[in-house]
Design an enzyme around this catalytic site. Structure first.
Site, short mmCIF file in Angstrom:
data_model
loop_
_atom_site.label_atom_id
_atom_site.label_comp_id
_atom_site.label_asym_id
_atom_site.label_seq_id
_atom_site.Cartn_x
_atom_site.Cartn_y
_atom_site.Cartn_z
N TYR A 161 6.75 -75.58 72.28
CA TYR A 161 5.89 -74.62 71.59
C TYR A 161 5.92 -74.85 70.08
O TYR A 161 4.87 -74.91 69.42
CB TYR A 161 6.35 -73.19 71.91
CG TYR A 161 5.43 -72.11 71.41
CD1 TYR A 161 4.36 -71.67 72.18
CD2 TYR A 161 5.65 -71.49 70.17
CE1 TYR A 161 3.53 -70.67 71.74
CE2 TYR A 161 4.82 -70.48 69.71
CZ TYR A 161 3.76 -70.07 70.50
OH TYR A 161 2.93 -69.08 70.05
N SER A 189 1.17 -69.87 64.72
CA SER A 189 2.28 -68.95 64.92
C SER A 189 3.24 -69.13 63.76
O SER A 189 3.21 -70.14 63.05
CB SER A 189 3.00 -69.29 66.23
OG SER A 189 4.27 -68.69 66.31
#
Length: 264
Positions: free
Chosen positions: A159, A146
């Site tokens: 995350y 990401s």
């Protein structure tokens, strides 16, 4: 199940429209979003796909539709991960989840869960699949990271740290696997149009009293030069390219698909 032992320079390469014919792929989080698009793309390119997800009905339906094999597994459970097949030529570590809270309020059990699914599970999968790739002299590892594997945002400690760890794991595998004809790379998108993101858009629109279009442009894509969400198929296209011919020298990299976010 037959897997190919054919290196990139084989005198009889697979057909151009099915460059992964004879290969076997394993895709986690494959029942929806990016994982589903990757499974479909790899299958269309000729690979037999192990479809891995904990959503039983969707996993089995996708496997049936693309001619793959369904594996219903909770990747937070080590025994379930270790029971997955080890014969993959291609591994796409995609499964993930999100939780948003400041560090001092972040539930430790949720932090641990996110790291189990997004770091430990990829490690366990690669620990089992790499020896077969080494033996066959060919393999492709693609980790769906990401922009948050490259940049941080507040309230996403689990995350962001998990994606940073995945980027590091990917680079270590790249260095270790290079002598065996195996590459390891990350694809690092910004916000992708998945059900998870669509739900976030609707929730934020209600919370802030603004339109969903404003949420996308002013909140989610504030740091992106390209003001639109990324489509799952675009990410799958990058994954497919990294698994295709002519990419044997591309390893240890992170392919940013962030609309210019990290250019700042």
């Amino acid at each position: 199940m037959q897997t190919s032992r054919t290196p990139d320079n084989d005198p009889q390469p697979p057909p151009a429209d099915r460059p992964l014919a004879g290969r076997t792929a394993l895709v986690t989080g494959a029942a929806g979003g990016i994982g589903l698009a990757c499974a479909e793309a790899l299958a269309a390119a000729g690979a037999h796909v192990h479809v891995v997800d904990k959503a039983a009905e969707a996993t089995r339906e996708l496997a049936r539709r693309i001619g793959g094999t369904a594996w219903v597994a909770d990747l937070s459970v080590a025994e379930a991960v270790d029971a997955l097949p080890a014969d993959a030529d291609i591994v796409v570590n995609n499964a993930g989840l999100q939780h948003v809270a400041p560090v001092h309020e972040f539930p430790p059990d949720r932090f641990t869960l996110i790291h189990r699914v997004m770091v430990e599970a990829p490690f366990r999968i690669l620990r089992r699949t790499l020896p077969g790739m080494y033996e066959r002299g060919w393999g492709r590892v693609v980790n769906i990271s990401s922009v948050h594997g490259l940049r941080a945002s507040p309230y996403k400690s689990a995350y962001v740290s998990a994606k940073h760890a995945l980027e590091g794991l990917s680079k270590v595998v790249a260095l270790e696997a290079a002598p065996h004809g195996v590459t390891s790379n990350c694809v690092s998108p910004g916000y992708v149009r998945t059900p998870l993101v669509e739900n976030q858009i609707a929730d934020q629109a209600r919370s802030h009293g603004i339109s969903e279009q404003e949420v996308v442009g002013r909140v989610m894509l504030e740091r992106s030069a390209v003001k639109r969400l990324i489509e799952p198929g675009d990410v799958a296209g990058a994954v497919l390219w990294l698994c295709g011919p002519g990419t044997g020298n591309i390893t240890g990299t992170s392919l940013s698909m962030d609309g210019g976010w990290t250019a700042h």
